[in-house]
Design a protein around this motif. Structure first.
Motif, PDB file in Angstrom:
ATOM      1  N   LYS A  39      24.801  18.798  25.782  1.00  0.00           N
ATOM      2  CA  LYS A  39      25.278  20.041  26.396  1.00  0.00           C
ATOM      3  C   LYS A  39      26.071  19.759  27.665  1.00  0.00           C
ATOM      4  O   LYS A  39      27.140  20.323  27.883  1.00  0.00           O
ATOM      5  CB  LYS A  39      24.088  20.963  26.712  1.00  0.00           C
ATOM      6  N   ARG A  40      25.527  18.890  28.504  1.00  0.00           N
ATOM      7  CA  ARG A  40      26.200  18.534  29.752  1.00  0.00           C
ATOM      8  C   ARG A  40      27.547  17.870  29.462  1.00  0.00           C
ATOM      9  O   ARG A  40      28.562  18.192  30.084  1.00  0.00           O
ATOM     10  CB  ARG A  40      25.278  17.606  30.561  1.00  0.00           C
ATOM     11  N   ALA A  41      27.557  16.953  28.495  1.00  0.00           N
ATOM     12  CA  ALA A  41      28.797  16.237  28.164  1.00  0.00           C
ATOM     13  C   ALA A  41      29.843  17.173  27.555  1.00  0.00           C
ATOM     14  O   ALA A  41      31.030  17.053  27.849  1.00  0.00           O
ATOM     15  CB  ALA A  41      28.497  15.072  27.226  1.00  0.00           C
ATOM     16  N   PHE A  42      29.395  18.107  26.705  1.00  0.00           N
ATOM     17  CA  PHE A  42      30.353  19.055  26.130  1.00  0.00           C
ATOM     18  C   PHE A  42      30.884  20.014  27.191  1.00  0.00           C
ATOM     19  O   PHE A  42      32.047  20.422  27.126  1.00  0.00           O
ATOM     20  CB  PHE A  42      29.732  19.827  24.959  1.00  0.00           C
ATOM     21  N   THR A  43      30.068  20.363  28.167  1.00  0.00           N
ATOM     22  CA  THR A  43      30.551  21.179  29.280  1.00  0.00           C
ATOM     23  C   THR A  43      31.607  20.405  30.061  1.00  0.00           C
ATOM     24  O   THR A  43      32.650  20.952  30.425  1.00  0.00           O
ATOM     25  CB  THR A  43      29.390  21.596  30.200  1.00  0.00           C
ATOM     26  N   ALA A  44      31.349  19.117  30.295  1.00  0.00           N
ATOM     27  CA  ALA A  44      32.345  18.274  30.975  1.00  0.00           C
ATOM     28  C   ALA A  44      33.627  18.208  30.155  1.00  0.00           C
ATOM     29  O   ALA A  44      34.727  18.256  30.706  1.00  0.00           O
ATOM     30  CB  ALA A  44      31.781  16.871  31.198  1.00  0.00           C
ATOM     31  N   MET A  45      33.505  18.123  28.835  1.00  0.00           N
ATOM     32  CA  MET A  45      34.672  18.050  27.962  1.00  0.00           C
ATOM     33  C   MET A  45      35.490  19.345  28.034  1.00  0.00           C
ATOM     34  O   MET A  45      36.718  19.307  28.035  1.00  0.00           O
ATOM     35  CB  MET A  45      34.257  17.776  26.517  1.00  0.00           C
ATOM     36  N   GLN A  46      34.807  20.500  28.105  1.00  0.00           N
ATOM     37  CA  GLN A  46      35.520  21.770  28.209  1.00  0.00           C
ATOM     38  C   GLN A  46      36.378  21.811  29.472  1.00  0.00           C
ATOM     39  O   GLN A  46      37.443  22.405  29.480  1.00  0.00           O
ATOM     40  CB  GLN A  46      34.534  22.944  28.223  1.00  0.00           C
ATOM     41  N   LYS A  47      35.893  21.185  30.526  1.00  0.00           N
ATOM     42  CA  LYS A  47      36.610  21.202  31.801  1.00  0.00           C
ATOM     43  C   LYS A  47      37.601  20.059  31.940  1.00  0.00           C
ATOM     44  O   LYS A  47      38.632  20.221  32.576  1.00  0.00           O
ATOM     45  CB  LYS A  47      35.609  21.149  32.955  1.00  0.00           C
ATOM     46  N   GLY A  48      37.269  18.870  31.357  1.00  0.00           N
ATOM     47  CA  GLY A  48      38.094  17.697  31.621  1.00  0.00           C
ATOM     48  C   GLY A  48      38.507  16.886  30.409  1.00  0.00           C
ATOM     49  O   GLY A  48      38.998  15.773  30.568  1.00  0.00           O
ATOM     50  N   GLY A  49      38.282  17.396  29.203  1.00  0.00           N
ATOM     51  CA  GLY A  49      38.741  16.715  28.002  1.00  0.00           C
ATOM     52  C   GLY A  49      37.822  15.600  27.519  1.00  0.00           C
ATOM     53  O   GLY A  49      36.706  15.425  28.003  1.00  0.00           O
ATOM     54  N   ASP A  50      38.335  14.854  26.541  1.00  0.00           N
ATOM     55  CA  ASP A  50      37.550  13.802  25.891  1.00  0.00           C
ATOM     56  C   ASP A  50      37.128  12.699  26.853  1.00  0.00           C
ATOM     57  O   ASP A  50      36.041  12.136  26.721  1.00  0.00           O
ATOM     58  CB  ASP A  50      38.340  13.184  24.735  1.00  0.00           C
ATOM     59  N   ILE A  51      37.983  12.361  27.801  1.00  0.00           N
ATOM     60  CA  ILE A  51      37.638  11.312  28.768  1.00  0.00           C
ATOM     61  C   ILE A  51      36.425  11.754  29.588  1.00  0.00           C
ATOM     62  O   ILE A  51      35.488  10.978  29.798  1.00  0.00           O
ATOM     63  CB  ILE A  51      38.833  10.970  29.684  1.00  0.00           C
ATOM     64  N   ALA A  52      36.416  13.001  30.029  1.00  0.00           N
ATOM     65  CA  ALA A  52      35.284  13.519  30.808  1.00  0.00           C
ATOM     66  C   ALA A  52      34.000  13.485  29.982  1.00  0.00           C
ATOM     67  O   ALA A  52      32.925  13.169  30.503  1.00  0.00           O
ATOM     68  CB  ALA A  52      35.574  14.937  31.292  1.00  0.00           C
ATOM     69  N   PHE A  53      34.116  13.804  28.687  1.00  0.00           N
ATOM     70  CA  PHE A  53      32.955  13.721  27.801  1.00  0.00           C
ATOM     71  C   PHE A  53      32.408  12.296  27.799  1.00  0.00           C
ATOM     72  O   PHE A  53      31.207  12.074  27.981  1.00  0.00           O
ATOM     73  CB  PHE A  53      33.331  14.149  26.380  1.00  0.00           C
ATOM     74  N   GLY A  54      33.276  11.324  27.584  1.00  0.00           N
ATOM     75  CA  GLY A  54      32.852   9.924  27.534  1.00  0.00           C
ATOM     76  C   GLY A  54      32.252   9.452  28.843  1.00  0.00           C
ATOM     77  O   GLY A  54      31.233   8.747  28.853  1.00  0.00           O
ATOM     78  N   GLU A  55      32.877   9.828  29.954  1.00  0.00           N
ATOM     79  CA  GLU A  55      32.354   9.438  31.260  1.00  0.00           C
ATOM     80  C   GLU A  55      30.965  10.017  31.477  1.00  0.00           C
ATOM     81  O   GLU A  55      30.051   9.321  31.932  1.00  0.00           O
ATOM     82  CB  GLU A  55      33.293   9.904  32.370  1.00  0.00           C
ATOM     83  N   ASP A  56      30.795  11.284  31.146  1.00  0.00           N
ATOM     84  CA  ASP A  56      29.509  11.936  31.349  1.00  0.00           C
ATOM     85  C   ASP A  56      28.422  11.313  30.475  1.00  0.00           C
ATOM     86  O   ASP A  56      27.323  11.025  30.951  1.00  0.00           O
ATOM     87  CB  ASP A  56      29.620  13.440  31.077  1.00  0.00           C
ATOM     88  N   MET A  57      28.739  11.100  29.199  1.00  0.00           N
ATOM     89  CA  MET A  57      27.741  10.503  28.302  1.00  0.00           C
ATOM     90  C   MET A  57      27.368   9.098  28.775  1.00  0.00           C
ATOM     91  O   MET A  57      26.186   8.757  28.827  1.00  0.00           O
ATOM     92  CB  MET A  57      28.257  10.445  26.863  1.00  0.00           C
ATOM     93  N   LEU A  58      28.341   8.311  29.103  1.00  0.00           N
ATOM     94  CA  LEU A  58      28.073   6.939  29.535  1.00  0.00           C
ATOM     95  C   LEU A  58      27.211   6.935  30.799  1.00  0.00           C
ATOM     96  O   LEU A  58      26.208   6.220  30.881  1.00  0.00           O
ATOM     97  CB  LEU A  58      29.392   6.197  29.769  1.00  0.00           C
ATOM     98  N   ASN A  59      27.579   7.747  31.776  1.00  0.00           N
ATOM     99  CA  ASN A  59      26.814   7.791  33.028  1.00  0.00           C
ATOM    100  C   ASN A  59      25.411   8.344  32.835  1.00  0.00           C
ATOM    101  O   ASN A  59      24.450   7.858  33.435  1.00  0.00           O
ATOM    102  CB  ASN A  59      27.565   8.598  34.086  1.00  0.00           C
ATOM    103  N   THR A  60      25.272   9.357  32.006  1.00  0.00           N
ATOM    104  CA  THR A  60      23.970   9.978  31.793  1.00  0.00           C
ATOM    105  C   THR A  60      23.009   9.060  31.047  1.00  0.00           C
ATOM    106  O   THR A  60      21.822   9.019  31.357  1.00  0.00           O
ATOM    107  CB  THR A  60      24.144  11.302  31.005  1.00  0.00           C
TER     108      THR A  60
END
Length: 181
Positions: A39-60
């Motif tokens: 959920k957190r990663a998809f929220t990041a993706m909505q705001k910042g695209g696929d790169i934001a999704f990957g960054e969030d998942m990796l960091n989390t």
């Protein structure tokens, strides 16, 4: 970076699944994601695209690893691509039954009634900010007739992703194809 078998065992006890992601001469250890992580990663993706999704998942999910994987695009980009494997869950099996549809995920079963447009409208109203997966959760809660205990765990992606895909398919039993004339 040295990770011991004991450390891996501690992580497994604490987080469930543990994964190693080697990228040539670097490596990272990740914990298994739960629905709040998605959920957190998809929220990041909505705001910042696929790169934001990957960054969030990796960091989390990061437990231990070479920082170059986070910082250097030569390592980050292939790591991000591999994170897609977390979505490889078995498909749910659906079967029409007397009062609706039985959905089986792994060995757990639930029965849902026919989905109406009003059900979808009400589920969407329960998610006015458009948060990822909340509409699907609300819709399932509205249409479920019976369920095994596994369906009570809203944080388990091994149940939730196949369940949501099955519900999506039930909404779209007929095939539609828009044709320009």
């Amino acid at each position: 970076m040295t990770v011991t078998a004991e450390q891996i065992q501690e992580w497994k006890e604490k987080y469930g699944g543990v994964y190693e992601l080697p990228i040539e001469d670097k490596s990272v250890f990740l914990r298994e994601p739960r629905m709040p992580d998605f959920k957190r990663a998809f929220t990041a993706m909505q705001k910042g695209g696929d790169i934001a999704f990957g960054e969030d998942m990796l960091n989390t999910l990061w437990l231990e690893g070479d920082e170059e994987i986070r910082k250097n695009d030569e390592y980050f980009l292939p790591a991000r691509k591999e994170l897609v494997d977390f979505f490889n869950y078995p498909d749910a099996v659906t079967k029409t039954v007397k009062n609706g549809t039985e959905i089986t995920v792994e060995d757990s079963k639930c029965t849902v009634r026919v989905i109406t447009r009003e059900d979808i409208r009400m589920a969407e109203k329960r998610n006015p900010s458009g948060k990822p997966f909340q509409t699907q959760e609300a819709l399932f809660d509205q249409i479920v007739l019976s369920k095994d205990a596994a369906y009570n765990d809203k944080d388990n992606p091994q149940i939730r992703f196949p369940l949501y895909q099955a519900i999506e398919k039930l909404q779209n039993k007929k095939i539609a194809s828009l044709k320009k004339l």
